[in-house]
Design a protein around this motif. Sequence first.
Motif, PDB file in Angstrom:
ATOM      1  N   ALA A  38      -3.625  -0.198  -5.070  1.00  0.00           N
ATOM      2  CA  ALA A  38      -4.328   1.067  -4.906  1.00  0.00           C
ATOM      3  C   ALA A  38      -5.822   0.882  -5.141  1.00  0.00           C
ATOM      4  O   ALA A  38      -6.242   0.396  -6.179  1.00  0.00           O
ATOM      5  CB  ALA A  38      -3.777   2.088  -5.889  1.00  0.00           C
ATOM      6  N   TYR A  68       0.812  -1.211   0.000  1.00  0.00           N
ATOM      7  CA  TYR A  68       0.000   0.000   0.000  1.00  0.00           C
ATOM      8  C   TYR A  68       0.847   1.264   0.000  1.00  0.00           C
ATOM      9  O   TYR A  68       0.328   2.353   0.143  1.00  0.00           O
ATOM     10  CB  TYR A  68      -0.921  -0.005   1.228  1.00  0.00           C
ATOM     11  CG  TYR A  68      -1.934  -1.105   1.169  1.00  0.00           C
ATOM     12  CD1 TYR A  68      -3.083  -0.953   0.406  1.00  0.00           C
ATOM     13  CD2 TYR A  68      -1.729  -2.302   1.826  1.00  0.00           C
ATOM     14  CE1 TYR A  68      -4.004  -1.969   0.319  1.00  0.00           C
ATOM     15  CE2 TYR A  68      -2.635  -3.323   1.736  1.00  0.00           C
ATOM     16  CZ  TYR A  68      -3.774  -3.149   0.988  1.00  0.00           C
ATOM     17  OH  TYR A  68      -4.677  -4.158   0.895  1.00  0.00           O
ATOM     18  N   PHE A 126       5.511   5.573  -7.618  1.00  0.00           N
ATOM     19  CA  PHE A 126       4.375   5.327  -8.503  1.00  0.00           C
ATOM     20  C   PHE A 126       3.214   4.932  -7.608  1.00  0.00           C
ATOM     21  O   PHE A 126       3.413   4.768  -6.394  1.00  0.00           O
ATOM     22  CB  PHE A 126       4.684   4.223  -9.523  1.00  0.00           C
ATOM     23  CG  PHE A 126       5.334   3.030  -8.906  1.00  0.00           C
ATOM     24  CD1 PHE A 126       4.580   2.033  -8.335  1.00  0.00           C
ATOM     25  CD2 PHE A 126       6.729   2.913  -8.877  1.00  0.00           C
ATOM     26  CE1 PHE A 126       5.175   0.936  -7.755  1.00  0.00           C
ATOM     27  CE2 PHE A 126       7.319   1.816  -8.295  1.00  0.00           C
ATOM     28  CZ  PHE A 126       6.549   0.828  -7.735  1.00  0.00           C
ATOM     29  N   ALA A 127       2.046   4.792  -8.146  1.00  0.00           N
ATOM     30  CA  ALA A 127       0.893   4.450  -7.309  1.00  0.00           C
ATOM     31  C   ALA A 127       1.114   3.089  -6.668  1.00  0.00           C
ATOM     32  O   ALA A 127       1.757   2.224  -7.247  1.00  0.00           O
ATOM     33  CB  ALA A 127      -0.368   4.436  -8.163  1.00  0.00           C
ATOM     34  N   PRO A 128       0.588   2.880  -5.436  1.00  0.00           N
ATOM     35  CA  PRO A 128       0.792   1.603  -4.750  1.00  0.00           C
ATOM     36  C   PRO A 128       0.256   0.428  -5.550  1.00  0.00           C
ATOM     37  O   PRO A 128      -0.607   0.578  -6.413  1.00  0.00           O
ATOM     38  CB  PRO A 128       0.015   1.781  -3.444  1.00  0.00           C
ATOM     39  CG  PRO A 128      -0.199   3.208  -3.285  1.00  0.00           C
ATOM     40  CD  PRO A 128      -0.142   3.846  -4.612  1.00  0.00           C
ATOM     41  N   SER A 174      -7.339   7.713  -1.482  1.00  0.00           N
ATOM     42  CA  SER A 174      -6.389   6.626  -1.700  1.00  0.00           C
ATOM     43  C   SER A 174      -5.006   7.240  -1.837  1.00  0.00           C
ATOM     44  O   SER A 174      -4.855   8.414  -2.174  1.00  0.00           O
ATOM     45  CB  SER A 174      -6.750   5.838  -2.953  1.00  0.00           C
ATOM     46  OG  SER A 174      -5.784   6.052  -3.937  1.00  0.00           O
ATOM     47  N   TYR A 208      -0.350  10.974  -6.562  1.00  0.00           N
ATOM     48  CA  TYR A 208       0.423  11.024  -7.794  1.00  0.00           C
ATOM     49  C   TYR A 208      -0.363  11.644  -8.945  1.00  0.00           C
ATOM     50  O   TYR A 208       0.205  11.949  -9.977  1.00  0.00           O
ATOM     51  CB  TYR A 208       0.942   9.621  -8.155  1.00  0.00           C
ATOM     52  CG  TYR A 208       2.040   9.224  -7.227  1.00  0.00           C
ATOM     53  CD1 TYR A 208       3.313   9.758  -7.391  1.00  0.00           C
ATOM     54  CD2 TYR A 208       1.807   8.381  -6.168  1.00  0.00           C
ATOM     55  CE1 TYR A 208       4.320   9.456  -6.511  1.00  0.00           C
ATOM     56  CE2 TYR A 208       2.811   8.062  -5.290  1.00  0.00           C
ATOM     57  CZ  TYR A 208       4.064   8.596  -5.463  1.00  0.00           C
ATOM     58  OH  TYR A 208       5.059   8.298  -4.599  1.00  0.00           O
ATOM     59  N   GLN A 209      -1.674  11.805  -8.752  1.00  0.00           N
ATOM     60  CA  GLN A 209      -2.443  12.461  -9.800  1.00  0.00           C
ATOM     61  C   GLN A 209      -2.421  13.969  -9.614  1.00  0.00           C
ATOM     62  O   GLN A 209      -2.202  14.726 -10.544  1.00  0.00           O
ATOM     63  CB  GLN A 209      -3.884  11.961  -9.765  1.00  0.00           C
ATOM     64  CG  GLN A 209      -3.955  10.510 -10.172  1.00  0.00           C
ATOM     65  CD  GLN A 209      -5.368  10.015 -10.187  1.00  0.00           C
ATOM     66  OE1 GLN A 209      -6.284  10.700  -9.744  1.00  0.00           O
ATOM     67  NE2 GLN A 209      -5.552   8.819 -10.697  1.00  0.00           N
ATOM     68  N   LYS A 223      -9.314   8.127  -7.611  1.00  0.00           N
ATOM     69  CA  LYS A 223      -9.704   7.280  -6.477  1.00  0.00           C
ATOM     70  C   LYS A 223      -9.619   8.103  -5.202  1.00  0.00           C
ATOM     71  O   LYS A 223      -8.542   8.305  -4.662  1.00  0.00           O
ATOM     72  CB  LYS A 223      -8.766   6.076  -6.365  1.00  0.00           C
ATOM     73  CG  LYS A 223      -8.884   5.104  -7.505  1.00  0.00           C
ATOM     74  CD  LYS A 223      -7.759   4.096  -7.434  1.00  0.00           C
ATOM     75  CE  LYS A 223      -7.840   3.144  -8.614  1.00  0.00           C
ATOM     76  NZ  LYS A 223      -6.593   2.395  -8.757  1.00  0.00           N
ATOM     77  N   PRO A 250       3.145   4.130  -1.484  1.00  0.00           N
ATOM     78  CA  PRO A 250       3.534   4.759  -2.746  1.00  0.00           C
ATOM     79  C   PRO A 250       5.053   4.824  -2.852  1.00  0.00           C
ATOM     80  O   PRO A 250       5.720   5.290  -1.947  1.00  0.00           O
ATOM     81  CB  PRO A 250       2.946   6.172  -2.629  1.00  0.00           C
ATOM     82  CG  PRO A 250       2.445   6.326  -1.265  1.00  0.00           C
ATOM     83  CD  PRO A 250       2.585   5.082  -0.527  1.00  0.00           C
ATOM     84  N   ALA A 269      -2.939   6.581  -3.991  1.00  0.00           N
ATOM     85  CA  ALA A 269      -2.612   6.824  -5.394  1.00  0.00           C
ATOM     86  C   ALA A 269      -2.959   8.250  -5.801  1.00  0.00           C
ATOM     87  O   ALA A 269      -2.413   8.791  -6.765  1.00  0.00           O
ATOM     88  CB  ALA A 269      -3.375   5.843  -6.267  1.00  0.00           C
TER      89      ALA A 269
END
Lengths: 428, 329
Positions: free
Chosen positions: B95, B85, B90-92, B165, B170-171, B162, B87, B167
């Motif tokens: 995720a 889980y 990069f995303a886990p 989360s 990273y967005q 998401k 990061p 993730a």
Amino acid sequence: MNGKIEYWVKIPIGPIHPALEEPEKFIITLDGERIINVDVKLGYNLRGLEWIAIRRNWIQVLYLAERICGICSFSHNHTYARAVEEMAGIEVPERAEYIRVIIGELERIHSHLLNLGVVAHTIGYDTVLHLSWLARERVMDILEDIGGNRVNYAGNMIGGVRRDIKDRHKRAILDMIQYYRQEVMPKVEEIFLYDPTVEARLRDSGVIPKRIAIEYSAQGPTARGSGIKKDVRYNEKLGVYPDLGVKPVTPKEFTGVVKGDVFDRMVVRVGEIWNSMEIIERALDQMPEGKIKAFPKDNLILVKLKKAEGEGIGRYEAPRGELIHYVRAEKGKDGPAKWKMREPTFPNLFAVARALVGEQLADVPVAIASIDPCLSCTDRVAVIDANTGKRRILTEVDLLKESIKKTKEINPNIKARPERIGIGRCML
Amino acid sequence: MNLLYATLGLIALYIYVSFASLLWEGIDRKLVARMQRRVGPPLLQPFYDFLKLMSKESIIPKHANKFYELAPVLALAVSIALLAYTPMGFAPLFATKGDVIVFIYLLTLIGFIRVLGAISSGSPYAQIGAQREMIILVSREVPMMLALFTILWRLNNIGVEKPFSLAAFYQRNIWELGTPLALIGTFILLVVFLAWLASEIEVGFFDIPEAETEVAEGPMAEYSGRHLALFELSNAIKMFVSASLVVAIFFPWGISAYVGLNGILALVVDVLFHTIKVFAVLFVSMSIFRAITGRLRITQAVQVFWLRLFPAAIIGSLILAIDLLGVIA
């Protein structure tokens, strides 16, 4: 967990514990993190020094006294020499007194820097430990230059000192004092007077109020930290100290308040380093020329002391507090008939154990370290078998036999007989 | 999700993070030693320590119960699960929506297992250490959770795929809000997170449960040999993971996009860059913090959390909320 549920828990700090430099035991009864009782157990470090001493001659005891404690090694044989001098009425040359002052104050600087580092280590502030011990190297180098050793520099002789302070040493000491004034002490003051971590941990912990300090007869920085103006050098007008501007340092001069906590004891130590440097400078300045020993040869001392009779007391303010050595001489005997010393750690330890009640467990190591305990000095009594209650005395030959037996187990080829070794009849 | 890919990825991450975190411990010891004017141990000392501990006999106290032996294994297992889980540039791997809750729970679970293992050992030092660990555990999680959820809620509002989360970091990233008020709020929360990180890895002020000079390594007092080695490894991984969280929230930028890489190479470059960022965060929060502070009392540490960091987290959150509502700006 089985058994009866108790609301308190007993924690043994010691005999071997990371917070303690020497074996001693504090049984601490805790309610959560709060201390409700402290029980002190001593006696893990018995060496039977007084017993050894009455089998040696006067000068050999000097070296024994030096080995009571590594940190205040000069203080112990200084005090012993004073006791013997008082007993036999020996006049010490003035230059020797000045040299004693200088070495004694150098020792005080290194002892206090050591303790400042140890206290910082017990609160997890290791940077201060490493830096203050690094600073301490400089004064130990000087002591090595004067005495030949970093720790046991064997400066004293009955009726004077063994080594002179030459011009070379004088320059080195003045350089060192300048280095401490400019580089070390401002940093030490900044840490121990103004650092928030140090203040948070040391303020209001291990408080010994003035009344308790008097009741328990606390000594040295512990007493002065509680606001008692007690310093043997000052009160007793010891040797040439009155000419040198010695004064009992109390935290009042630095912080304006006297609380008697660990912080105050550290402030006293910082102040005493400043005071010691002043004393050394003045002593170097005023030091007269002349001889450094009352007797040109050591055997003359023994001849004189063999005729002496009576008792003498020597007092000196060691870095940790007041030292008292008592000697008694009998006519026709080479060594002391009785030698007894009283160290500052013993009363201080009980004062601090009393002060810890009601504090937190986290304060125990730092409060104990703040009195600079020296258990090698303190433990010295009794040979009693706890299991049988019997007293058993091993003679020198017995011990030698045991030792040879052990050696033969390791290496069967060694040939030796149990016989006395060493100098004269006095060696163990 | 492809199960094989996830499993292989987890194993690879586990091996990589074990090496990286132990390497950082070596670097940290060397750096702190240099700050203290010491030479310090060799760079690979933690590896030697780990290997030596693995080869040594593990002494189990007479009164210890079964959980004493189970705890190190569980702690390591939980830290490996945590990696899925985390990061890492990069995303886990796993995720999903709301995985941040799982993350926090797993992170707390390691401390909880340590406490259980310590109590099982029956040593009074370990029990005192366990008490302290519990107290500091409940104090440190509150400001950190508040800060974390505020940032996630704020990111939610600018739209992520998401919500809640890991993730999401990273967005969008929290600095791209850009308004002065948001910058101030984020900066306050960064301070809260750095303090939380120092407490999570128990250095400086917060080295209270394992205080060597007080309770003789606290919860670890009775552990030796392989069991201790597993705990050490799980602690090292936990350190890396906690720092990864701070990096993911506040410094999520990758390097592969700028260099123009893609595929597996981009992944490797991102992980390496992430590791460097983690080391930088740990340098501030661990090495410097360890060198310039001592240990507090437990009561003072609790006060730091509840009276300093918790209000700071509230103020930071309020500033971010005000920024969103547009009351002032």
